[in-house]
Design a protein around this motif. Sequence first.
Motif, PDB file in Angstrom:
ATOM      1  N   ARG A 124      15.679 -37.944 -11.784  1.00 31.78           N
ATOM      2  CA  ARG A 124      15.100 -36.719 -10.908  1.00 31.78           C
ATOM      3  C   ARG A 124      16.503 -36.226 -10.557  1.00 31.78           C
ATOM      4  O   ARG A 124      17.472 -36.630 -10.060  1.00 31.78           O
ATOM      5  N   ILE A 125      16.719 -34.894 -10.316  1.00 37.80           N
ATOM      6  CA  ILE A 125      17.737 -34.064  -9.676  1.00 37.80           C
ATOM      7  C   ILE A 125      17.327 -33.662  -8.135  1.00 37.80           C
ATOM      8  O   ILE A 125      16.272 -33.263  -7.978  1.00 37.80           O
ATOM      9  N   ARG A 126      18.230 -34.026  -7.431  1.00 38.79           N
ATOM     10  CA  ARG A 126      17.776 -33.918  -5.830  1.00 38.79           C
ATOM     11  C   ARG A 126      18.270 -32.654  -5.477  1.00 38.79           C
ATOM     12  O   ARG A 126      17.850 -32.194  -4.355  1.00 38.79           O
ATOM     13  N   GLY A 127      19.437 -32.064  -6.081  1.00 41.00           N
ATOM     14  CA  GLY A 127      19.940 -30.750  -5.389  1.00 41.00           C
ATOM     15  C   GLY A 127      20.989 -30.282  -6.506  1.00 41.00           C
ATOM     16  O   GLY A 127      21.455 -31.000  -7.303  1.00 41.00           O
ATOM     17  N   SER A 128      20.926 -29.021  -6.703  1.00 39.89           N
ATOM     18  CA  SER A 128      22.074 -28.230  -7.390  1.00 39.89           C
ATOM     19  C   SER A 128      23.128 -27.496  -6.761  1.00 39.89           C
ATOM     20  O   SER A 128      22.648 -26.866  -5.169  1.00 39.89           O
ATOM     21  N   TYR A 129      24.362 -27.354  -6.952  1.00 37.05           N
ATOM     22  CA  TYR A 129      25.425 -26.614  -6.266  1.00 37.05           C
ATOM     23  C   TYR A 129      26.178 -25.714  -7.093  1.00 37.05           C
ATOM     24  O   TYR A 129      26.903 -26.210  -7.801  1.00 37.05           O
ATOM     25  N   PRO A 130      25.779 -24.645  -7.246  1.00 37.01           N
ATOM     26  CA  PRO A 130      26.709 -23.685  -8.217  1.00 37.01           C
ATOM     27  C   PRO A 130      28.004 -23.418  -7.958  1.00 37.01           C
ATOM     28  O   PRO A 130      28.374 -22.992  -6.716  1.00 37.01           O
ATOM     29  N   LEU A 131      28.710 -23.337  -9.026  1.00 34.66           N
ATOM     30  CA  LEU A 131      30.288 -22.884  -8.682  1.00 34.66           C
ATOM     31  C   LEU A 131      30.421 -21.857  -9.656  1.00 34.66           C
ATOM     32  O   LEU A 131      30.338 -21.963 -10.980  1.00 34.66           O
ATOM     33  N   VAL A 132      30.466 -20.677  -9.261  1.00 37.91           N
ATOM     34  CA  VAL A 132      30.366 -19.621 -10.451  1.00 37.91           C
ATOM     35  C   VAL A 132      31.722 -18.719 -10.265  1.00 37.91           C
ATOM     36  O   VAL A 132      32.271 -18.563  -9.213  1.00 37.91           O
TER      37      VAL A 132
END
Length: 430
Positions: free
Chosen positions: A141-149
Amino acid sequence: MSEGKLAVEPRCVATSGMLYRCSVSEAQRREAAKLGDGQWSSGSSPNEDSNVFKNAQWSPDGTCVLTCSEDNKVRTFVMPADLLEKYELHELVPFSVTAKAEPVYCSDIYPGFVLQDPSTTCFLASTRDHPIHLQDALTPRIRGSYPLVSPTTERYIAPHSILWSSSGTKFICGSDALISVFDISRVGAGPVERLPTIPSKRKKLVGGGVGMKGIVSALGLSDRSGSGILAAGTFTRMVGLYGSEGSGDCVAVFSVAQTDEGNSRTRTGAGITALEWSPCGRYLYVAERASTEILVYDVRVAGRQLGSLTGRAAPSNQRLGIHVVPVDGGHEVWAGCDDGTVQIWPHAAENPEAPRRPDWAWKAHDGPVAATVIHPSGTIVATCSGQRYAPPDADEKLEGSGDCTNVLSTSLSSPPVERGVDNSLKIWKL
């Protein structure tokens, strides 16, 4: 003690055995059969790359080992409760397997990890063309995403190094000429701080201008008190020191390419792969690709090399990690080598100005030792190994974590295990 083998060599108490000593496709088939679960079944396109173990890390509570492999999977191995009680060799089988669509560039396990508390069993992972993910270590399971764009291309930037802060409320990432700080509570949001390692044109005009180009390939914190110095190393062989765990000012920037002998000789090396601090926070140990030295710096005089730990058998471009281990009255340095040995420099802080050869060594694997990590108790060691290979007529470069690895010259006509490729995880009792 002069350089040589340990008087009493560590005893192997657990191993993954033959499970991954093969190609990616074959390892997937073996693992599916071992676990009896279809979610690890092979895809339609065979992958004959060697299923190399690229890294390993103990959980802070010492119950699990987290590994990254060539097949784009992160595995959690839970240690048997009777690991040291019986003399028999335990078989290591992953408790959980997290499959990623792209290569895993780096990962770091949560500093508050406790196996009995499921809310803490997580890790960070950076993959190509995706946001940074906070993953559950016991389920996929993925608990969270943090984009670096990228602000110019709007493409995802994949960090090549990642590190939790001392509090576990933030994490730090290193990418191309950029250090980014994320707040773990801001799920779905970008970094709260972006620190370019190349100064802007305006900063140069007002008297600044010291910086470092290249991918930030390694990160290390001097202590875990919340106000430690962040060391950042690049593939262009530069080291930067930043206050307040990366949120403060740049303290110093220096190159590891030049010696301190009047800068008249260039030191061999192909980019920084590991940065480790001494427990006292005074010494910084720097390991490079294609180098037989581990450099020792005194951060009180930034950029001044005190000495080096020599004799390391690591001439290839593969990432081979090092580990600084606290001991009574000091610390020692452990490092894996290309020839399958683990070398140890005890009392590394004593007389650091003089070049030191390893005092102890033992044969751990039949291939390059990618990681040598000591259990929090100090009595158990985890090692992992592997080596990429390719057909002699391969025209394209191997893809992976941004590293160019040494290549076996044998053909692909026989399974990699028959050519002596050792892709395995082992646990040793000291």
